[in-house]
Design an enzyme around this catalytic site. Structure first.
Site, mmCIF file in Angstrom:
data_model
loop_
_atom_site.group_PDB
_atom_site.id
_atom_site.type_symbol
_atom_site.label_atom_id
_atom_site.label_comp_id
_atom_site.label_asym_id
_atom_site.label_seq_id
_atom_site.Cartn_x
_atom_site.Cartn_y
_atom_site.Cartn_z
ATOM 1 N N ASP A 145 2.062 10.547 3.472
ATOM 2 C CA ASP A 145 2.871 11.437 4.289
ATOM 3 C C ASP A 145 1.938 12.340 5.081
ATOM 4 O O ASP A 145 1.641 13.457 4.679
ATOM 5 C CB ASP A 145 3.776 12.262 3.357
ATOM 6 N N TYR A 174 -5.663 1.964 7.725
ATOM 7 C CA TYR A 174 -4.816 0.901 7.177
ATOM 8 C C TYR A 174 -4.322 -0.090 8.232
ATOM 9 O O TYR A 174 -3.572 -0.999 7.924
ATOM 10 C CB TYR A 174 -3.618 1.483 6.421
ATOM 11 N N LYS A 200 2.445 4.702 1.204
ATOM 12 C CA LYS A 200 2.691 5.247 2.538
ATOM 13 C C LYS A 200 2.402 6.738 2.481
ATOM 14 O O LYS A 200 3.173 7.519 1.928
ATOM 15 C CB LYS A 200 4.150 4.999 2.934
ATOM 16 N N CYS A 228 37.401 21.855 23.463
ATOM 17 C CA CYS A 228 38.145 21.895 24.723
ATOM 18 C C CYS A 228 39.658 21.791 24.524
ATOM 19 O O CYS A 228 40.412 21.904 25.483
ATOM 20 C CB CYS A 228 37.665 20.804 25.676
ATOM 21 N N CYS A 233 34.982 17.550 28.899
ATOM 22 C CA CYS A 233 34.837 18.393 27.705
ATOM 23 C C CYS A 233 33.459 19.048 27.772
ATOM 24 O O CYS A 233 32.447 18.364 27.828
ATOM 25 C CB CYS A 233 34.961 17.535 26.452
ATOM 26 N N CYS A 293 40.446 18.630 19.971
ATOM 27 C CA CYS A 293 39.015 18.913 20.074
ATOM 28 C C CYS A 293 38.796 20.416 19.908
ATOM 29 O O CYS A 293 39.388 21.206 20.643
ATOM 30 C CB CYS A 293 38.494 18.450 21.430
ATOM 31 N N LYS A 316 11.143 3.388 0.774
ATOM 32 C CA LYS A 316 11.115 4.828 0.511
ATOM 33 C C LYS A 316 11.456 5.114 -0.952
ATOM 34 O O LYS A 316 12.233 4.389 -1.576
ATOM 35 C CB LYS A 316 12.131 5.535 1.413
ATOM 36 N N CYS A 356 37.041 13.225 20.940
ATOM 37 C CA CYS A 356 37.704 13.979 21.999
ATOM 38 C C CYS A 356 37.788 13.045 23.200
ATOM 39 O O CYS A 356 36.796 12.450 23.598
ATOM 40 C CB CYS A 356 36.868 15.212 22.330
ATOM 41 N N GLU A 378 0.835 -1.210 0.000
ATOM 42 C CA GLU A 378 0.000 0.000 0.000
ATOM 43 C C GLU A 378 0.864 1.251 0.000
ATOM 44 O O GLU A 378 2.003 1.214 0.470
ATOM 45 C CB GLU A 378 -0.914 -0.003 1.237
HETATM 46 ZN ZN LIG Z 1 36.530 18.129 23.850
#
Ligand SMILES: [Zn+2]
Length: 707
Positions: free
Chosen positions: A130, A236, A128, A432, A453, A429, A324, A447, A126
């Site tokens: 939206d 459905y 789908k 940090c 952090c 990172c 999809k 990191c 069927e």
């Molecule tokens: Zn970090």
């Protein structure tokens, strides 16, 4: 910035700027609330900003904007819809994008059911739609409740609004005790256009697409507005039933039609997966002529008996999948590459794009996944995009499939600047400054600072309060950011949320007297926090945001240990990798060494463990209740399957055992209650004999579960 300055202290220039800022912000907030069902601020903040806007307008009428929010927006609804728990969960569907995914799906279903390739297996196919899923509960043939999908477990009571939708019958021609009909509320293209023209003529906001229009119309607090909106409903599926509708999916849909529901005329019964795929091709050709949006095709195993044998995973049924439609593509320029640090420390590169419309939506960001992806290698080191790496200022092709985050599919090397240089991934990172690490066999760079952090700490907090986690009303991602940076009443880790009220009482400046808050909103926040001090075990575990410990794994762990205290003492002992507790943990079905290692490192003695322990002191963590706890022989027992089962697949046996409230483990230990052994069983059966664990053959097992 002008947002902290009292109205009386604003200069003329500042007032003009502030009115522009407020008008943007309020219009955005209003749009987010009505448009995509995800508010960007609390009602209290909204009201506060609106009041400020009005005050400035009164003092500086010359700068009042033509699109002033005072003129346009009513205040946000002050009361919310009441919540209703679905008697049967509303599942979402697993997604497929390629034809090969569908063949895999067919294969998995056959394997689960022990069916050969030539055995018949019919599918109902069927479109789908939206739109917005809705569950209609009829009691003795009369509409009792209409509830939105919500998070699948609990939705909003929109009964008054549903009564205004012509396609929804109020009375059914049968008086069955309980019948829950599920389907989609949506708006047709022509009605959407009329609605938007009308909105525009009145100077009201227009909707971005039919789905948003349908959602905004159904979730109106004033049902009279819903009545004006041309909403449609197609049935459905179903939830709780006291009498079965039919023996097949296709038959059940016919039955719903006979009961007075609109059903989709493009629903087709297909003899096998090939025929189902042919129907997919046919529907994708006439997609634009349907008059309403569909975002794919749904395939369901037709036999309801087989559907019930297949059962569900934690969030999706095993007997259905959504195929999809292919993604849509556009070319644009990549302006910059930003690095975001996530909850688990992962450094995620994000492409900042010159805005472009892709499939009807304006896109300005795309994910770049990781360092390898940018350098044109996949997770296994193999070349992708014909070896074309991604650089700043490149022209790139962007695509989206369904609601998936936009991605980059191609790079136009011919338009690359001659002085262009390859992108260099940061070695520290960006948040940090700590060193980054890359685990072996993992494409992700992290990191290493953990909750030291700030970026990780804040993302963990956002996860902690998210909808599927603690879900504290009035404490969303945005408020977390504000409190994280707050000097008077900071929230730096989860426990700080639960000491917020106490700390506020001891502060000289109280929250209720501060910018953005009032007596009522501060009280509401404290009450909302108090309300969430009691929490289910699995939800709590998920909230901690431990890497690899998602919803599914949290549920499995909670089912296995049943109580927090049992869990925490086992985890402590399991730190010793030679211990029985460690082996028991690894043996839990669905949990492997990767999950276990991540779990153990989170609960190692140290800052993260301390943070969790401090938090637990403020909470009441509920014991996990095994499903179908009624006194059956299997409830709460630990089972091990070994050898070959002949009547059903191992997956089906496991799923059945779990439905009876049993736990299934992969290894035999003193905690095992029962071993079910088919032909070919070896070491596990010997271990069971050694430990004196009861053993059943397949026939005994089947009679035990009443098959
Ligand atoms: Zn970090």
């Amino acid at each position: 910035m002008t947002d902290n300055i009292a109205v009386d202290d604003l200069s003329e220039d500042m007032a003009r700027d502030e009115l522009t800022r407020l008008s943007d912000l309020l219009n955005k907030a209003n749009k987010a609330y009505h448009g995509d069902d995800s508010p960007i601020m609390t009602d209290a903040e909204f009201d506060f900003l609106k009041k400020r806007n009005l005050e400035i307008e009164l003092k500086f009428p010359q700068y009042k904007k033509p699109d002033s929010p005072t003129e346009k927006i009513g205040s946000l609804p002050s009361e919310k819809f009441s919540k209703i728990k679905h008697s049967k969960k509303m599942f979402s569907l697993a997604n497929a994008f390629e034809n090969s995914d569908l063949y895999d799906f067919d294969e998995q279903v056959r394997r689960f059911l022990n069916l050969g390739h030539s055995d018949p297996l019919e599918y109902t196919v069927e479109p789908k739609i939206d739109g917005l899923s809705l569950s209609l509960r009829y009691e003795k043939g009369e509409l009792a409740f209409a509830v939105t999908r919500g998070d699948g477990t609990t939705g909003e009571n929109v009964t008054a609004n549903a009564l205004k939708i012509k396609d929804i019958p109020i009375n059914l021609p049968i008086q069955t005790e309980i019948l829950e009909v599920r389907g989609e509320v949506y708006m047709e293209h022509k009605d959407f256009e009329i609605l938007n023209n009308y909105q525009e003529s009145l100077g009201r906001k227009v909707f971005a697409n039919p789905r948003n229009a349908a959602a905004g119309s159904l979730r109106q607090l004033d049902a009279a507005i819903t009545a004006e909106r041309p909403l449609k409903f197609l049935a459905y599926a179903w939830g709780e039933l006291t009498e079965p509708l039919d023996t097949t999916q296709f038959g059940a849909i016919q039955r719903l039609k006979n009961l007075g529901f609109k059903t989709n005329s493009h629903t087709k019964l297909c003899q096998n997966i090939d025929e189902a795929l042919t129907h997919y091709e046919e529907l994708s050709k006439i997609r634009s002529e349907l008059g309403y949006d569909i975002d794919g095709i749904v395939y369901k195993v037709d036999s309801l008996d087989l559907q019930s044998r297949l059962g569900h995973r934690s969030t999706t049924p095993r007997w259905a999948i959504a195929h999809k439609f292919p993604a849509e593509y556009s070319w644009t320029k990549l302006m910059a590459i930003d690095i975001q640090v996530g909850r688990t420390g992962a450094l995620s590169p994000v492409a900042r794009l010159s805005p472009v419309t892709v499939g009807g939506v304006v896109v300005s960001n795309a994910t770049l996944h990781n360092q390898d992806y940018i350098a044109a290698r996949d997770n296994y080191g193999k070349e992708i995009r014909s070896g074309k790496d991604i650089r700043v200022n490149d022209w790139v092709e962007v695509y989206r499939a369904g609601d998936v985050i936009p991605k980059i599919s191609d790079v136009d090397i011919t338009r690359r600047l001659s002085d262009s240089i390859a992108y260099r991934f940061p070695s520290n990172c960006p948040e940090c400054g700590s060193a980054v690490v890359r685990d072996e066999g993992d494409a992700v760079i992290r990191c290493a600072a953990g909750i030291n952090c700030p970026a990780q700490a804040i993302e963990k907090l956002k996860h902690f309060v998210a909808r599927k986690a603690f879900d504290i009303e009035g404490l969303g991602a945005r408020q977390i950011e504000l409190f994280f940076a707050d000097e008077i009443l900071p929230i730096k880790e989860p426990v700080d949320i639960f000491t917020l009220e106490f700390r506020d009482q001891n502060n000289f400046t109280k929250l209720k007297d501060r910018h953005g808050f009032g007596k009522k909103s501060a009280e509401n926040l404290f009450d909302a926090i108090k309300e969430k001090k009691t929490i289910e075990f699995s939800r709590f575990l998920f909230s901690l945001g431990i890497r690899h410990v998602g919803e599914n794994v949290s549920k499995l762990l909670a089912r296995h240990f049943l109580t927090w205290s049992e869990f925490i003492s086992s985890i402590s002992l399991a730190q010793n990798r030679e211990s029985q507790e460690y082996f028991d943990l690894v043996a839990i079905d669905g949990i492997g060494t990767i999950v276990v290692n991540s779990l153990l490192s989170a609960f190692e003695i140290g800052k993260e463990r301390n943070s969790i322990e401090k938090l637990v002191e403020h909470l009441d963590i509920l014991d996990e209740i095994p499903p179908d706890i009624d006194d059956n022989v299997l409830s709460g027992k630990t089972l091990v399957f070994t050898g070959t089962l002949e009547q059903m697949s191992r997956s089906e046996a496991k799923s059945l055992a779990e439905n009876f409230g049993a736990k299934v483990s992969g290894s035999v230990s003193t905690k095992t209650d029962l071993v079910i052994a088919g032909p070919g069983a070896g070491s596990k059966i010997r271990k069971a004999e050694e430990l004196g664990v009861k053993t059943l053959d397949e026939t005994e097992w089947l009679s035990l579960i009443g098959k």
